[in-house]
Structure formats: C-alpha cells, structure tokens
Design an enzyme around this catalytic site. Structure first.
Site, PDB file in Angstrom:
ATOM      1  N   ASP A  41       0.856  -1.192   0.000  1.00  0.00           N
ATOM      2  CA  ASP A  41       0.000   0.000   0.000  1.00  0.00           C
ATOM      3  C   ASP A  41       0.894   1.246   0.000  1.00  0.00           C
ATOM      4  OD1 ASP A  41      -3.226   0.517   1.128  1.00  0.00           O
ATOM      5  OD2 ASP A  41      -1.819   2.188   0.974  1.00  0.00           O
ATOM      6  N   PHE A  89      -6.911  -4.267  -4.792  1.00  0.00           N
ATOM      7  CA  PHE A  89      -7.839  -3.222  -4.344  1.00  0.00           C
ATOM      8  C   PHE A  89      -7.300  -1.819  -4.646  1.00  0.00           C
ATOM      9  CE2 PHE A  89      -8.625  -6.698  -1.308  1.00  0.00           C
ATOM     10  CZ  PHE A  89     -10.011  -6.724  -1.239  1.00  0.00           C
ATOM     11  N   THR A 142     -15.873  -1.876  -9.820  1.00  0.00           N
ATOM     12  CA  THR A 142     -17.078  -1.206  -9.341  1.00  0.00           C
ATOM     13  C   THR A 142     -18.224  -1.316 -10.341  1.00  0.00           C
ATOM     14  OG1 THR A 142     -17.958   1.015  -8.945  1.00  0.00           O
ATOM     15  CG2 THR A 142     -16.015   0.901 -10.280  1.00  0.00           C
ATOM     16  N   ASP A 143     -19.454  -1.167  -9.843  1.00  0.00           N
ATOM     17  CA  ASP A 143     -20.615  -1.148 -10.753  1.00  0.00           C
ATOM     18  C   ASP A 143     -20.708   0.182 -11.514  1.00  0.00           C
ATOM     19  OD1 ASP A 143     -21.390   0.515  -8.651  1.00  0.00           O
ATOM     20  OD2 ASP A 143     -23.351  -0.411  -8.338  1.00  0.00           O
ATOM     21  N   GLU A 144     -19.894   1.179 -11.094  1.00  0.00           N
ATOM     22  CA  GLU A 144     -19.987   2.494 -11.747  1.00  0.00           C
ATOM     23  C   GLU A 144     -19.515   2.457 -13.195  1.00  0.00           C
ATOM     24  OE1 GLU A 144     -19.015   5.902  -9.428  1.00  0.00           O
ATOM     25  OE2 GLU A 144     -19.273   4.844  -7.545  1.00  0.00           O
ATOM     26  N   TYR A 168     -13.398   8.842 -12.513  1.00  0.00           N
ATOM     27  CA  TYR A 168     -13.150   7.647 -11.682  1.00  0.00           C
ATOM     28  C   TYR A 168     -13.629   6.381 -12.387  1.00  0.00           C
ATOM     29  CZ  TYR A 168     -14.255   4.027  -8.211  1.00  0.00           C
ATOM     30  OH  TYR A 168     -14.377   2.827  -7.546  1.00  0.00           O
ATOM     31  N   ALA A 170     -14.359   5.924 -15.478  1.00  0.00           N
ATOM     32  CA  ALA A 170     -13.653   5.698 -16.746  1.00  0.00           C
ATOM     33  C   ALA A 170     -12.306   5.026 -16.484  1.00  0.00           C
ATOM     34  CB  ALA A 170     -13.465   7.026 -17.476  1.00  0.00           C
ATOM     35  N   LYS A 172     -11.563   3.119 -13.888  1.00  0.00           N
ATOM     36  CA  LYS A 172     -11.818   1.731 -13.453  1.00  0.00           C
ATOM     37  C   LYS A 172     -12.204   0.866 -14.657  1.00  0.00           C
ATOM     38  CE  LYS A 172     -11.770   0.135  -9.842  1.00  0.00           C
ATOM     39  NZ  LYS A 172     -10.669  -0.460  -9.029  1.00  0.00           N
ATOM     40  N   LEU A 208     -20.337   9.027   1.688  1.00  0.00           N
ATOM     41  CA  LEU A 208     -21.634   9.431   2.254  1.00  0.00           C
ATOM     42  C   LEU A 208     -21.875   8.983   3.707  1.00  0.00           C
ATOM     43  CD1 LEU A 208     -24.481  10.707   1.749  1.00  0.00           C
ATOM     44  CD2 LEU A 208     -25.233   8.435   1.085  1.00  0.00           C
ATOM     45  N   ARG A 232     -28.661   4.107  -5.080  1.00  0.00           N
ATOM     46  CA  ARG A 232     -27.502   3.209  -5.110  1.00  0.00           C
ATOM     47  C   ARG A 232     -27.907   1.886  -4.492  1.00  0.00           C
ATOM     48  NH1 ARG A 232     -26.412   6.748  -7.907  1.00  0.00           N
ATOM     49  NH2 ARG A 232     -24.679   8.224  -7.841  1.00  0.00           N
TER      50      ARG A 232
HETATM   51  P1  NAD Z   1      -9.866   3.438  -0.487  1.00  0.00           P
HETATM   52  O1  NAD Z   1      -9.701   4.736  -1.204  1.00  0.00           O
HETATM   53  O2  NAD Z   1     -10.434   3.424   0.879  1.00  0.00           O
HETATM   54  O3  NAD Z   1      -8.466   2.684  -0.404  1.00  0.00           O
HETATM   55  C1  NAD Z   1      -7.549   2.632  -1.460  1.00  0.00           C
HETATM   56  C2  NAD Z   1      -6.220   2.122  -0.907  1.00  0.00           C
HETATM   57  O4  NAD Z   1      -5.307   2.015  -2.018  1.00  0.00           O
HETATM   58  C3  NAD Z   1      -5.581   3.060   0.113  1.00  0.00           C
HETATM   59  O5  NAD Z   1      -5.079   2.315   1.200  1.00  0.00           O
HETATM   60  C4  NAD Z   1      -4.433   3.703  -0.656  1.00  0.00           C
HETATM   61  O6  NAD Z   1      -3.341   4.091   0.164  1.00  0.00           O
HETATM   62  C5  NAD Z   1      -4.065   2.605  -1.640  1.00  0.00           C
HETATM   63  N1  NAD Z   1      -3.429   3.113  -2.857  1.00  0.00           N
HETATM   64  C6  NAD Z   1      -3.843   4.143  -3.639  1.00  0.00           C
HETATM   65  N2  NAD Z   1      -2.976   4.314  -4.664  1.00  0.00           N
HETATM   66  C7  NAD Z   1      -2.028   3.360  -4.535  1.00  0.00           C
HETATM   67  C8  NAD Z   1      -0.885   3.007  -5.305  1.00  0.00           C
HETATM   68  N3  NAD Z   1      -0.538   3.692  -6.407  1.00  0.00           N
HETATM   69  N4  NAD Z   1      -0.125   1.952  -4.902  1.00  0.00           N
HETATM   70  C9  NAD Z   1      -0.448   1.267  -3.780  1.00  0.00           C
HETATM   71  N5  NAD Z   1      -1.524   1.572  -3.012  1.00  0.00           N
HETATM   72  C10 NAD Z   1      -2.299   2.602  -3.385  1.00  0.00           C
HETATM   73  O7  NAD Z   1     -10.717   2.536  -1.487  1.00  0.00           O
HETATM   74  P2  NAD Z   1     -11.827   1.437  -1.148  1.00  0.00           P
HETATM   75  O8  NAD Z   1     -13.144   2.111  -0.976  1.00  0.00           O
HETATM   76  O9  NAD Z   1     -11.310   0.533  -0.109  1.00  0.00           O
HETATM   77  O10 NAD Z   1     -11.891   0.660  -2.550  1.00  0.00           O
HETATM   78  C11 NAD Z   1     -11.005  -0.430  -2.818  1.00  0.00           C
HETATM   79  C12 NAD Z   1     -11.272  -0.933  -4.224  1.00  0.00           C
HETATM   80  O11 NAD Z   1     -12.643  -1.329  -4.346  1.00  0.00           O
HETATM   81  C13 NAD Z   1     -11.055   0.123  -5.311  1.00  0.00           C
HETATM   82  O12 NAD Z   1     -10.443  -0.492  -6.406  1.00  0.00           O
HETATM   83  C14 NAD Z   1     -12.460   0.594  -5.663  1.00  0.00           C
HETATM   84  O13 NAD Z   1     -12.522   1.028  -7.002  1.00  0.00           O
HETATM   85  C15 NAD Z   1     -13.253  -0.674  -5.438  1.00  0.00           C
HETATM   86  N6  NAD Z   1     -14.670  -0.478  -5.065  1.00  0.00           N
HETATM   87  C16 NAD Z   1     -15.011   0.356  -4.023  1.00  0.00           C
HETATM   88  C17 NAD Z   1     -16.346   0.479  -3.660  1.00  0.00           C
HETATM   89  C18 NAD Z   1     -16.765   1.330  -2.480  1.00  0.00           C
HETATM   90  O14 NAD Z   1     -17.968   1.484  -2.239  1.00  0.00           O
HETATM   91  N7  NAD Z   1     -15.851   1.874  -1.705  1.00  0.00           N
HETATM   92  C19 NAD Z   1     -17.338  -0.217  -4.361  1.00  0.00           C
HETATM   93  C20 NAD Z   1     -16.961  -1.054  -5.419  1.00  0.00           C
HETATM   94  C21 NAD Z   1     -15.613  -1.183  -5.748  1.00  0.00           C
END
Ligand code: NAD
Length: 366
Positions: A41, A89, A142-144, A168, A170, A172, A208, A232
């Site tokens: 991370d 992730f 993501t579903d987006e 975002y 786009a 993903k 949110l 949502r």
């Molecule tokens: P988040 O923003 O809480 O966490 C992202 C993590 O990635 C952080 O710990 C950050 O430090 C790390 N990170 C960012 N850039 C990095 C890099 N270049 N190298 C290494 N680490 C890096 O995100 P989240 O909400 O936990 O989402 C995680 C994944 O799930 C994402 O890919 C997101 O697109 C997907 N997702 C999220 C949701 C949601 O509701 N939050 C829903 C569907 C999918």
C-alpha cells in the site's frame, strides 16, 4: 510457502479483507491454503496503516509501503514471497476527487493496474505447471463502470455494456479492460468483481455514510447533493469481502461477477435512516453539539448536485450466487446498525482520521 499479495490493504475495503483472512489467528488464511499475506500500500491520504495494527507482529502478515506503479518493486515482492495469488484493491476511489483532478486516477487505476499485471505475468510465467494452474489475479472493480440507469431499467449484470460517466469510473473501466486483455491475449488466470456501494467499519469520512455519521455527531450540516433521490445499491463491506473470496476460489477464469446487496436506496433515505439510529442510540438531547435540534435530521442541508451525477445504480448478483454459492449475510437494516455502532464505539479511530485532516468538506457517494 504460498503467499497472497493484497494491494491497497490499508484502505477501507482492503483492510476489511485483510482482517477477514487474518482474524482468529489467520484461520481463514490457512484454510484458503496460504502461509502469508503481503499488503502493498502506498499510504495515500486514504490509506491508514493503523487499520491493521493488531496484525503487525503476526508471522502471517507483512506490510510493505510502496506503489503499484513500481513494477520492479512488485516483481521482487512476488518473487521473494512466492506469491501465487493477487487481490487488487489499490485505487484512487473517490468520484469527487476524480472530477477535481483526474490524473492520479489514470496513474494509479490504469497505469498502476497495467504495471501490476505485467509483474504478475512475469511471476506466473516463471512457475511450474502445478503452481501456474493455481495462480490467480482477482481484480476488484465497481458497478460504476456501467453508467447510470433509468428508474425502470433492469439492474446491471455482467452483460451490461460499459458506459462510465466520471473520470473515476472511466479509469476503473480502463483497468477492467486491461485485466480482460491479459486473459484473452496471454491466458492469464484473472477474475474481476464489479461491486455496488460498500459501507461499514474503517470507511473514510469523505464518503456518504461516515461523512453523515460523523458530521451528525458533531452537529454539523448533513450535505445532500441535489434532491437526494439518487439511488444506489448498498452492500456491507464484509459481505463484499466474502464475495471476493468466493469469486477468487470458485469463479471462472476470464469472467466478471457483479456483487451487490439487493438493497436499492435513495441517498436521502440512507441519511434519514442514520439519523433515526443516532436518535435512538445517542439522542440529540444528550449531545451538547446539537443545541436547539430535536433530531439529527434537522441538520440535513441540500447542496448543488455533483456534475454528471449518475441517477441510479442497481446490481443483479444472481451469477455469483449461482456459480460461487455466495450470499450477503447482512440486510441493509442489520448492516447499517452495526456500522453506526462501530463508529460510536471507535471514537479514537474517528479522532485520528479527523486529525489527519482527511477531506471531509464534500459529500461523496461514489
Ligand atoms: P480506499 O480509497 O479506501 O483505499 C484505497 C487504498 O489504495 C488506500 O489504502 C491507498 O493508500 C491505496 N493506494 C492508492 N494508490 C495506490 C498506489 N498507487 N499503490 C499502492 N496503493 C495505493 O478505497 P476502497 O473504498 O477501499 O476501494 C477499494 C477498491 O474497491 C477500489 O479499487 C475501488 O474502485 C473498489 N470499489 C469500491 C467500492 C466502495 O464502495 N468503496 C465499491 C466497489 C468497488
């Protein structure tokens, strides 16, 4: 030795996933056939190493601060830790931030995913036949990517054409296509999950639910975009994590799986539900920050809508249920109550987040 590499494990969903595998002395980690979990991370504003402090001394856990864009670092980690599963992730994840500045989204979500895929391909190609067959790359999306739905449209499913509307989504969508290409071009064993909005413990208060919860407790306005009727689908974060594990172990290679909670709700309904639970657990009359308010929902304030704000997302998760035997354990009612209770019980975590000045001034649902 068999290891799993998790990228972005200090973020919201990643840290819940790591916890799921490592809790109870790593029971699920070893049950899933792994000796060690490596968490890579970059600790951006959204990454919080303290989310996983309790595991720092465990032999089964190793934290590495580093960027997924650093292909040499990723390649050496895969090699030296004998990694044969990657759960990806790491991403820039907040829609509002992508509107203000799309470049980091392209850098991490697109370039970073490409570099990670390249490093993974090198590792996969170096393995003997047995380990090559067992290798997996699970991409969390993501579903987006599917865009927006009209009120009567059927829910998104795996066959829905991609139509991303924000920088975002786009970025993903681009990463999903790269993962797909590595399957079709090189035969890499990949699986992708496309999940709806998550909520639960350890979510940063720019999104949110934690934003509303923490603002409400502090007696601050609860900003609602537009008319608040954006819909949502909501999934409790632990259910997303079990869905990822199910897709990882039972999903078909090269396929995508939609993951959702069958809980479509308007943003304003969510906010009113949180206020009602707070009214019950922490009545406004007992909160010195709420002088003059009878209920938390007196704090609701409508603000100008987000540009390009998708109106409705809904997910048909029938495929992951049928093929991988996955079902969410929580309903929205049980999940949101657990979430409110967690934030009330974890004041230190909330305080730390506030002190680190995580951006909380804007409302996000992405
Ligand atoms: P988040 O923003 O809480 O966490 C992202 C993590 O990635 C952080 O710990 C950050 O430090 C790390 N990170 C960012 N850039 C990095 C890099 N270049 N190298 C290494 N680490 C890096 O995100 P989240 O909400 O936990 O989402 C995680 C994944 O799930 C994402 O890919 C997101 O697109 C997907 N997702 C999220 C949701 C949601 O509701 N939050 C829903 C569907 C999918």
């Amino acid at each position: 030795m068999k290891s799993i590499l998790v990228t972005g494990g200090c973020g919201f969903i990643g840290s819940n996933f790591v916890r799921l595998l490592l809790q109870n002395d790593g029971a699920l980690l070893s049950e899933s056939g792994y000796d060690r979990l490596i968490n890579l991370d970059a600790l951006t504003y959204a990454g919080n190493r303290a989310n996983l402090t309790e595991f720092e001394d465990s032999q089964s856990y190793r934290f590495v601060e580093g960027d997924i864009c650093d292909q040499a670092l990723v390649s050496s980690l895969l090699e030296e830790n004998e990694v044969d599963t990657i759960v990806h992730f790491a991403a820039e994840s907040h829609v509002d931030r992508s509107i203000d500045g799309p470049e980091p989204f392209v850098q991490t979500n697109v370039v970073g995913t490409l570099r990670l895929l390249q490093a993974a391909k090198g590792r996969w190609e170096s393995l003997d036949d047995v380990r090559r067959d067992a290798f997996r790359f699970l991409h969390v999306s993501t579903d987006e990517v599917y865009g927006t739905l009209a009120p009567d449209d059927p829910a998104f499913c795996e066959a829905t054409p991609y139509a991303p509307n924000s920088p975002y989504s786009a970025s993903k969508a681009s990463s999903d296509f790269l993962v797909r290409a590595y399957f079709h071009t090189y035969g890499m064993p990949v699986v992708t999950t496309n999940c709806s909005n998550n909520y639960g413990p350890y979510q940063f208060p720019e999104k949110l639910i934690p934003l509303v919860l923490l603002n409400a407790l502090e007696g601050k306005p609860l900003p609602i975009y537009g008319d608040g009727k954006q819909i949502r689908d909501w999934l409790y974060v632990e259910d997303h994590c079990t869905g990822i594990l199910a897709a990882l172990t039972k999903g078909q290679l090269g396929e995508t799986y939609c993951v959702g909670g069958r809980s479509e709700m308007e943003n304003i309904q969510i906010v009113r539900r949180i206020c009602a639970i707070l009214d019950e657990l922490r009545p406004a009359s007992e909160n010195p920050n709420l002088e003059g308010n009878n209920s938390y929902d007196d704090l609701i304030t409508y603000v100008k809508d987000r540009p390009g704000h998708d109106r409705r997302y809904a997910i048909n998760c029938g495929r992951i249920e049928a093929e991988c035997g996955w079902n969410p354990a929580e309903t929205f009612d049980t999940g949101i109550r657990k979430t409110v209770e967690w934030y009330l019980e974890n004041k230190d975590w909330c305080q730390d987040i506030a002190e680190k000045k995580y951006a909380r001034e804007r409302l996000g649902t992405g």
